[in-house]
Design a protein around this motif. Structure first.
Motif, PDB file in Angstrom:
ATOM      1  N   SER A 213      33.147  43.558  30.711  1.00 13.47           N
ATOM      2  CA  SER A 213      34.371  43.065  31.308  1.00 13.47           C
ATOM      3  C   SER A 213      35.372  42.761  30.200  1.00 13.47           C
ATOM      4  N   CYS A 214      36.611  43.133  30.396  1.00 17.41           N
ATOM      5  CA  CYS A 214      37.665  42.941  29.415  1.00 17.41           C
ATOM      6  C   CYS A 214      38.591  41.830  29.874  1.00 17.41           C
ATOM      7  N   ALA A 215      38.835  40.892  29.020  1.00 14.48           N
ATOM      8  CA  ALA A 215      39.740  39.800  29.359  1.00 14.48           C
ATOM      9  C   ALA A 215      41.160  40.339  29.478  1.00 14.48           C
ATOM     10  N   LEU A 216      41.864  39.896  30.479  1.00 10.88           N
ATOM     11  CA  LEU A 216      43.246  40.299  30.686  1.00 10.88           C
ATOM     12  C   LEU A 216      44.127  39.320  29.922  1.00 10.88           C
ATOM     13  N   SER A 217      44.188  39.512  28.606  1.00 17.13           N
ATOM     14  CA  SER A 217      44.873  38.561  27.741  1.00 17.13           C
ATOM     15  C   SER A 217      46.382  38.751  27.786  1.00 17.13           C
ATOM     16  N   LYS A 218      47.075  37.760  27.289  1.00 11.27           N
ATOM     17  CA  LYS A 218      48.532  37.812  27.210  1.00 11.27           C
ATOM     18  C   LYS A 218      48.964  39.007  26.359  1.00 11.27           C
ATOM     19  N   THR A 219      48.283  39.248  25.251  1.00 12.91           N
ATOM     20  CA  THR A 219      48.630  40.362  24.368  1.00 12.91           C
ATOM     21  C   THR A 219      48.440  41.701  25.064  1.00 12.91           C
ATOM     22  N   ILE A 220      47.339  41.875  25.754  1.00 18.78           N
ATOM     23  CA  ILE A 220      47.095  43.144  26.463  1.00 18.78           C
ATOM     24  C   ILE A 220      48.182  43.379  27.501  1.00 18.78           C
ATOM     25  N   LEU A 221      48.548  42.351  28.240  1.00 24.33           N
ATOM     26  CA  LEU A 221      49.599  42.498  29.249  1.00 24.33           C
ATOM     27  C   LEU A 221      50.946  42.810  28.604  1.00 24.33           C
ATOM     28  N   GLU A 222      51.270  42.172  27.503  1.00 23.76           N
ATOM     29  CA  GLU A 222      52.527  42.461  26.806  1.00 23.76           C
ATOM     30  C   GLU A 222      52.556  43.918  26.348  1.00 23.76           C
TER      31      GLU A 222
ATOM     32  N   ILE B  13      47.394  47.734  37.256  1.00 18.85           N
ATOM     33  CA  ILE B  13      46.550  46.776  36.537  1.00 18.85           C
ATOM     34  C   ILE B  13      45.383  46.457  37.468  1.00 18.85           C
ATOM     35  N   PHE B  14      44.176  46.666  36.989  1.00 13.66           N
ATOM     36  CA  PHE B  14      42.985  46.332  37.766  1.00 13.66           C
ATOM     37  C   PHE B  14      42.442  44.989  37.286  1.00 13.66           C
ATOM     38  N   TYR B  15      42.109  44.137  38.215  1.00 14.57           N
ATOM     39  CA  TYR B  15      41.570  42.821  37.869  1.00 14.57           C
ATOM     40  C   TYR B  15      40.164  42.660  38.441  1.00 14.57           C
ATOM     41  N   GLU B  16      39.388  41.790  37.796  1.00 16.15           N
ATOM     42  CA  GLU B  16      38.022  41.496  38.254  1.00 16.15           C
ATOM     43  C   GLU B  16      37.901  40.100  38.845  1.00 16.15           C
ATOM     44  N   THR B  17      38.793  39.193  38.471  1.00 12.82           N
ATOM     45  CA  THR B  17      38.711  37.809  38.951  1.00 12.82           C
ATOM     46  C   THR B  17      40.066  37.381  39.508  1.00 12.82           C
ATOM     47  N   GLU B  18      40.058  36.334  40.276  1.00 15.06           N
ATOM     48  CA  GLU B  18      41.302  35.788  40.819  1.00 15.06           C
ATOM     49  C   GLU B  18      42.211  35.304  39.680  1.00 15.06           C
ATOM     50  N   GLU B  19      41.621  34.738  38.644  1.00 17.64           N
ATOM     51  CA  GLU B  19      42.411  34.303  37.488  1.00 17.64           C
ATOM     52  C   GLU B  19      43.141  35.483  36.844  1.00 17.64           C
ATOM     53  N   GLN B  20      42.455  36.623  36.703  1.00 15.93           N
ATOM     54  CA  GLN B  20      43.092  37.808  36.142  1.00 15.93           C
ATOM     55  C   GLN B  20      44.218  38.301  37.048  1.00 15.93           C
ATOM     56  N   ARG B  21      44.004  38.278  38.360  1.00 14.89           N
ATOM     57  CA  ARG B  21      45.048  38.713  39.296  1.00 14.89           C
ATOM     58  C   ARG B  21      46.285  37.831  39.136  1.00 14.89           C
ATOM     59  N   GLU B  22      46.070  36.537  39.105  1.00 15.78           N
ATOM     60  CA  GLU B  22      47.189  35.603  38.971  1.00 15.78           C
ATOM     61  C   GLU B  22      47.927  35.808  37.643  1.00 15.78           C
TER      62      GLU B  22
ATOM     63  N   SER C 215      65.654  47.900  36.933  1.00 13.87           N
ATOM     64  CA  SER C 215      64.930  48.622  37.977  1.00 13.87           C
ATOM     65  C   SER C 215      63.691  47.844  38.388  1.00 13.87           C
ATOM     66  N   GLU C 216      63.247  48.069  39.615  1.00 17.45           N
ATOM     67  CA  GLU C 216      62.074  47.358  40.125  1.00 17.45           C
ATOM     68  C   GLU C 216      60.778  47.911  39.542  1.00 17.45           C
ATOM     69  N   ILE C 217      59.887  47.029  39.166  1.00 17.12           N
ATOM     70  CA  ILE C 217      58.555  47.429  38.696  1.00 17.12           C
ATOM     71  C   ILE C 217      57.749  47.917  39.893  1.00 17.12           C
ATOM     72  N   VAL C 218      57.126  49.086  39.741  1.00 14.67           N
ATOM     73  CA  VAL C 218      56.294  49.653  40.813  1.00 14.67           C
ATOM     74  C   VAL C 218      54.802  49.539  40.510  1.00 14.67           C
ATOM     75  N   THR C 219      54.473  48.870  39.433  1.00 17.75           N
ATOM     76  CA  THR C 219      53.075  48.702  39.021  1.00 17.75           C
ATOM     77  C   THR C 219      52.267  48.020  40.127  1.00 17.75           C
ATOM     78  N   GLU C 220      51.130  48.626  40.465  1.00 18.64           N
ATOM     79  CA  GLU C 220      50.207  48.019  41.423  1.00 18.64           C
ATOM     80  C   GLU C 220      49.327  47.006  40.688  1.00 18.64           C
ATOM     81  N   ILE C 221      48.915  45.980  41.388  1.00 18.22           N
ATOM     82  CA  ILE C 221      47.893  45.060  40.872  1.00 18.22           C
ATOM     83  C   ILE C 221      46.798  45.075  41.924  1.00 18.22           C
ATOM     84  N   ALA C 222      45.638  45.623  41.536  1.00 15.89           N
ATOM     85  CA  ALA C 222      44.587  45.898  42.516  1.00 15.89           C
ATOM     86  C   ALA C 222      43.215  45.477  41.981  1.00 15.89           C
ATOM     87  N   PRO C 223      42.305  45.156  42.892  1.00 14.42           N
ATOM     88  CA  PRO C 223      40.955  44.795  42.445  1.00 14.42           C
ATOM     89  C   PRO C 223      40.250  45.993  41.798  1.00 14.42           C
ATOM     90  N   ALA C 224      39.516  45.701  40.739  1.00 20.56           N
ATOM     91  CA  ALA C 224      38.725  46.739  40.074  1.00 20.56           C
ATOM     92  C   ALA C 224      37.552  47.093  40.978  1.00 20.56           C
TER      93      ALA C 224
END
Length: 107
Positions: free
Chosen positions: A1-10, A36-45, A60-69
């Motif tokens: 599992s990979c942490a969804l860190s601030k740096t990775i998101l940036e 962006i795929f998340y594994e936990t509720e914390e990662q989703r948030e 422009s509007e971001i079209v990126t999906e945020i979905a469960p892994a």
């Protein structure tokens, strides 16, 4: 599992255009969607907060999906560490290298 860190998101937001649907540069198709795929509720948030913050910097509007892994399929061996092994190939020089430079990453 990979942490969804601030740096990775940036890096995620800076490395591609999250406002284009199913497209990254010249590559087109649903396999090129921004997601962006998340594994936990914390990662989703964390992803949702990051998306909202980055949206404030764009017109422009971001079209990126945020979905469960779901099921993860590891890429074939020849795709592993592709850039390091193929640094001078045209795709690496024209697509990957500019993204690394944009992120100030040297490999």
């Amino acid at each position: 599992s990979c942490a969804l860190s601030k740096t990775i998101l940036e890096w995620f937001w800076k490395a591609h255009d999250p406002t284009t649907m199913n497209r990254q540069g010249a590559d087109v198709g649903t396999q090129y969607r921004s997601v962006i795929f998340y594994e936990t509720e914390e990662q989703r948030e964390r992803a949702e907060r990051s998306k909202a913050a980055y949206q404030q910097t764009l017109k422009s509007e971001i079209v990126t999906e945020i979905a469960p892994a779901k099921v993860f399929y590891r890429a074939e061996g020849y795709h592993q560490d592709y850039y390091r092994k193929n640094k001078y190939e045209p795709y690496c020089r024209h697509v990957i290298q500019p993204k690394l430079e944009k992120l100030h990453i040297e490999l």
